[in-house]
Design an enzyme around this catalytic site. Structure first.
Site, mmCIF file in Angstrom:
data_model
loop_
_atom_site.group_PDB
_atom_site.id
_atom_site.type_symbol
_atom_site.label_atom_id
_atom_site.label_comp_id
_atom_site.label_asym_id
_atom_site.label_seq_id
_atom_site.Cartn_x
_atom_site.Cartn_y
_atom_site.Cartn_z
ATOM 1 N N GLY A 197 -12.014 -0.089 0.498
ATOM 2 C CA GLY A 197 -11.047 0.697 0.852
ATOM 3 C C GLY A 197 -10.005 0.265 0.231
ATOM 4 O O GLY A 197 -8.589 0.368 0.724
ATOM 5 N N SER B 16 -8.346 2.516 -1.910
ATOM 6 C CA SER B 16 -7.801 3.464 -2.786
ATOM 7 C C SER B 16 -6.538 4.031 -2.336
ATOM 8 O O SER B 16 -5.773 4.777 -2.728
ATOM 9 C CB SER B 16 -8.929 4.754 -2.882
ATOM 10 O OG SER B 16 -9.359 4.826 -1.354
ATOM 11 N N ARG B 17 -6.206 3.529 -0.966
ATOM 12 C CA ARG B 17 -5.007 3.912 -0.245
ATOM 13 C C ARG B 17 -4.533 2.895 0.670
ATOM 14 O O ARG B 17 -5.469 2.024 1.096
ATOM 15 C CB ARG B 17 -4.915 5.471 0.073
ATOM 16 C CG ARG B 17 -6.066 5.616 1.043
ATOM 17 C CD ARG B 17 -6.505 7.189 1.259
ATOM 18 N NE ARG B 17 -7.704 7.615 1.872
ATOM 19 C CZ ARG B 17 -7.781 7.525 3.029
ATOM 20 N NH1 ARG B 17 -6.804 7.529 4.057
ATOM 21 N NH2 ARG B 17 -9.135 7.809 3.441
ATOM 22 N N TYR C 250 -13.566 1.985 18.447
ATOM 23 C CA TYR C 250 -12.733 1.241 17.453
ATOM 24 C C TYR C 250 -12.605 -0.182 17.971
ATOM 25 O O TYR C 250 -12.592 -1.121 17.076
ATOM 26 C CB TYR C 250 -11.402 2.036 17.149
ATOM 27 C CG TYR C 250 -10.529 1.448 16.276
ATOM 28 C CD1 TYR C 250 -10.749 1.532 14.772
ATOM 29 C CD2 TYR C 250 -9.485 0.753 16.453
ATOM 30 C CE1 TYR C 250 -9.948 0.988 13.726
ATOM 31 C CE2 TYR C 250 -8.548 0.112 15.633
ATOM 32 C CZ TYR C 250 -8.884 0.441 14.321
ATOM 33 O OH TYR C 250 -7.864 -0.289 13.356
ATOM 34 N N ALA D 289 -14.221 -2.010 19.930
ATOM 35 C CA ALA D 289 -15.434 -2.727 20.009
ATOM 36 C C ALA D 289 -15.647 -3.579 18.472
ATOM 37 O O ALA D 289 -16.055 -4.386 18.355
ATOM 38 C CB ALA D 289 -16.285 -2.062 20.606
HETATM 39 P P1 NAP Z 1 -6.615 4.450 5.395
HETATM 40 O O1 NAP Z 1 -5.092 4.368 4.808
HETATM 41 O O2 NAP Z 1 -7.057 5.341 6.002
HETATM 42 O O3 NAP Z 1 -7.634 3.773 4.283
HETATM 43 C C1 NAP Z 1 -8.881 3.769 4.325
HETATM 44 C C2 NAP Z 1 -9.623 3.272 3.140
HETATM 45 O O4 NAP Z 1 -11.018 2.640 3.534
HETATM 46 C C3 NAP Z 1 -9.795 4.255 2.104
HETATM 47 O O5 NAP Z 1 -9.695 3.742 0.962
HETATM 48 C C4 NAP Z 1 -10.911 4.811 2.448
HETATM 49 O O6 NAP Z 1 -11.629 5.637 1.198
HETATM 50 C C5 NAP Z 1 -11.960 3.505 2.938
HETATM 51 N N1 NAP Z 1 -13.034 3.964 3.730
HETATM 52 C C6 NAP Z 1 -13.064 4.371 4.713
HETATM 53 N N2 NAP Z 1 -14.311 4.388 5.265
HETATM 54 C C7 NAP Z 1 -15.095 3.993 4.407
HETATM 55 C C8 NAP Z 1 -16.531 3.884 4.261
HETATM 56 N N3 NAP Z 1 -17.230 4.144 5.098
HETATM 57 N N4 NAP Z 1 -17.031 3.438 2.956
HETATM 58 C C9 NAP Z 1 -16.109 2.821 1.902
HETATM 59 N N5 NAP Z 1 -15.036 3.269 2.242
HETATM 60 C C10 NAP Z 1 -14.324 3.480 3.134
HETATM 61 O O7 NAP Z 1 -6.733 3.074 6.130
HETATM 62 P P2 NAP Z 1 -5.670 2.122 6.374
HETATM 63 O O8 NAP Z 1 -4.310 2.302 7.269
HETATM 64 O O9 NAP Z 1 -5.224 1.327 5.039
HETATM 65 O O10 NAP Z 1 -6.433 0.805 7.073
HETATM 66 C C11 NAP Z 1 -7.133 -0.248 6.494
HETATM 67 C C12 NAP Z 1 -7.666 -1.213 7.477
HETATM 68 O O11 NAP Z 1 -6.808 -1.644 8.340
HETATM 69 C C13 NAP Z 1 -8.910 -0.672 8.426
HETATM 70 O O12 NAP Z 1 -9.957 -1.424 8.542
HETATM 71 C C14 NAP Z 1 -7.986 -0.400 9.605
HETATM 72 O O13 NAP Z 1 -8.991 -0.365 10.779
HETATM 73 C C15 NAP Z 1 -7.046 -1.565 9.742
HETATM 74 N N6 NAP Z 1 -5.923 -1.104 10.649
HETATM 75 C C16 NAP Z 1 -5.067 -0.395 10.031
HETATM 76 C C17 NAP Z 1 -3.994 -0.116 11.104
HETATM 77 C C18 NAP Z 1 -2.798 1.204 10.951
HETATM 78 O O14 NAP Z 1 -2.190 1.353 11.849
HETATM 79 N N7 NAP Z 1 -3.257 1.965 9.928
HETATM 80 C C19 NAP Z 1 -3.738 -0.772 12.400
HETATM 81 C C20 NAP Z 1 -4.681 -1.891 12.516
HETATM 82 C C21 NAP Z 1 -5.698 -2.165 11.590
HETATM 83 P P3 NAP Z 1 -11.400 6.954 0.715
HETATM 84 O O15 NAP Z 1 -9.835 6.993 0.222
HETATM 85 O O16 NAP Z 1 -12.131 7.579 -0.542
HETATM 86 O O17 NAP Z 1 -11.500 7.655 2.263
#
Ligand code: NAP
Length: 250
Positions: A13, A15-16, A156, A158
């Site tokens: 993950g 890419s962003r 989520y 879980a």
């Molecule tokens: P995000 O901005 O939505 O980015 C998600 C990243 O994961 C993207 O690079 C996406 O690729 C990739 N991805 C998603 N599903 C995938 C799959 N099945 N196979 C391969 N790549 C996949 O998310 P984020 O906010 O940075 O979150 C990152 C982590 O932190 C996650 O595990 C999330 O649960 C955790 N987290 C986030 C928050 C929050 O508030 N944002 C809070 C607590 C925990 P594409 O760009 O190609 O779609």
């Protein structure tokens, strides 16, 4: 203080959001960095360019990690480009934004969340471990939802609780060779949470956090990179809370 020159890393993950910030921070610290993404090739290319501009090797690998063969292809790509892996960050995940009590949570949504957040970690961690040896570091990304639960998002929560249990299991399985830790963020300012921040909601949510703001992705990446560094050489099986004081546990 944090120097990772000569190390190789893989971030899922990347890419962003948080993953992107981790990729760039690892490269700034000196590591060559491979990263996975699901479908957004343009964003991935931009991240790879950023790493290359820092003078490090970059490798962007597309694939849905819920599919075991995609995880194997990702590891094969890393093996071919870097030969081995020192650091693995399992960060990819989804947060289905619709708030649904479990009585109305469809089996399709349940399975999709399990696949993206838990099966993907199983597949990608197994594949990455095949390239790792003594001195390796693994960081799994969980969430406050995995610690206190999240009403309306039981699926989520879980998966994120399971990530903490996995961290503790793997930490002992792979000691003393590979250190395995977890970072549990609260709300973070990324695209994942954007749908929850409409209108005055962002300010309201920030007001519930003792530090009174929603952190940037870089503020989560810092603690992740710390766990990948020599500064954390005696830390394993730990959950590092990065939530501005919103959930005080552990
Ligand atoms: P995000 O901005 O939505 O980015 C998600 C990243 O994961 C993207 O690079 C996406 O690729 C990739 N991805 C998603 N599903 C995938 C799959 N099945 N196979 C391969 N790549 C996949 O998310 P984020 O906010 O940075 O979150 C990152 C982590 O932190 C996650 O595990 C999330 O649960 C955790 N987290 C986030 C928050 C929050 O508030 N944002 C809070 C607590 C925990 P594409 O760009 O190609 O779609």
């Amino acid at each position: 203080m944090i120097a990772l020159h000569g190390r190789t890393a893989l971030v899922t993950g990347g890419s962003r959001g948080i993953g992107r910030a981790v990729v760039v921070m690892l490269a700034r610290a000196g590591a060559d960095v491979a990263f996975g993404y699901r479908s957004r090739a343009a964003e991935a290319e931009a991240v790879a360019d950023e790493v290359t501009a820092l003078g490090r090797r970059a490798l962007a690998l597309a694939g849905d990690l819920a599919d075991p063969s995609a995880a194997e292809r990702m590891a094969a790509g890393v093996a071919k480009a870097f030969g081995r892996l020192d650091i693995f960050v399992a960060n990819a995940g989804i947060w289905p934004p619709d708030e649904v009590p479990i009585g109305r949570l469809t089996p399709e949504r349940w399975r999709a969340t399990m696949a993206a957040n838990l099966d993907a970690i199983y597949h990608s961690t197994r594949a990455a471990l095949g390239l790792m040896g003594p001195g390796g570091r693994i960081v799994l990304v969980s969430s406050t939802a995995g610690q206190r639960g999240e009403a309306g998002h039981a699926d989520y929560a879980a998966t994120k609780g399971a990530v903490i249990a996995l961290t503790k299991s793997l930490a002992v399985e792979y000691a003393p060779d590979i250190l395995v830790n977890c970072v549990a963020p609260g709300w973070v300012d990324t695209e994942m949470s954007a749908s929850a921040f409409g209108g005055s909601e962002k300010a309201r949510i920030a007001g519930t956090i003792p530090l009174r703001r929603i952190p940037s992705a870089e503020e989560i990446a810092g603690p992740i990179v710390f766990l990948c560094s020599d500064l954390a050489s005696h830390v394993t099986g730990e959950v590092l809370n990065v939530n501005g004081g919103s959930v005080l546990c552990g």
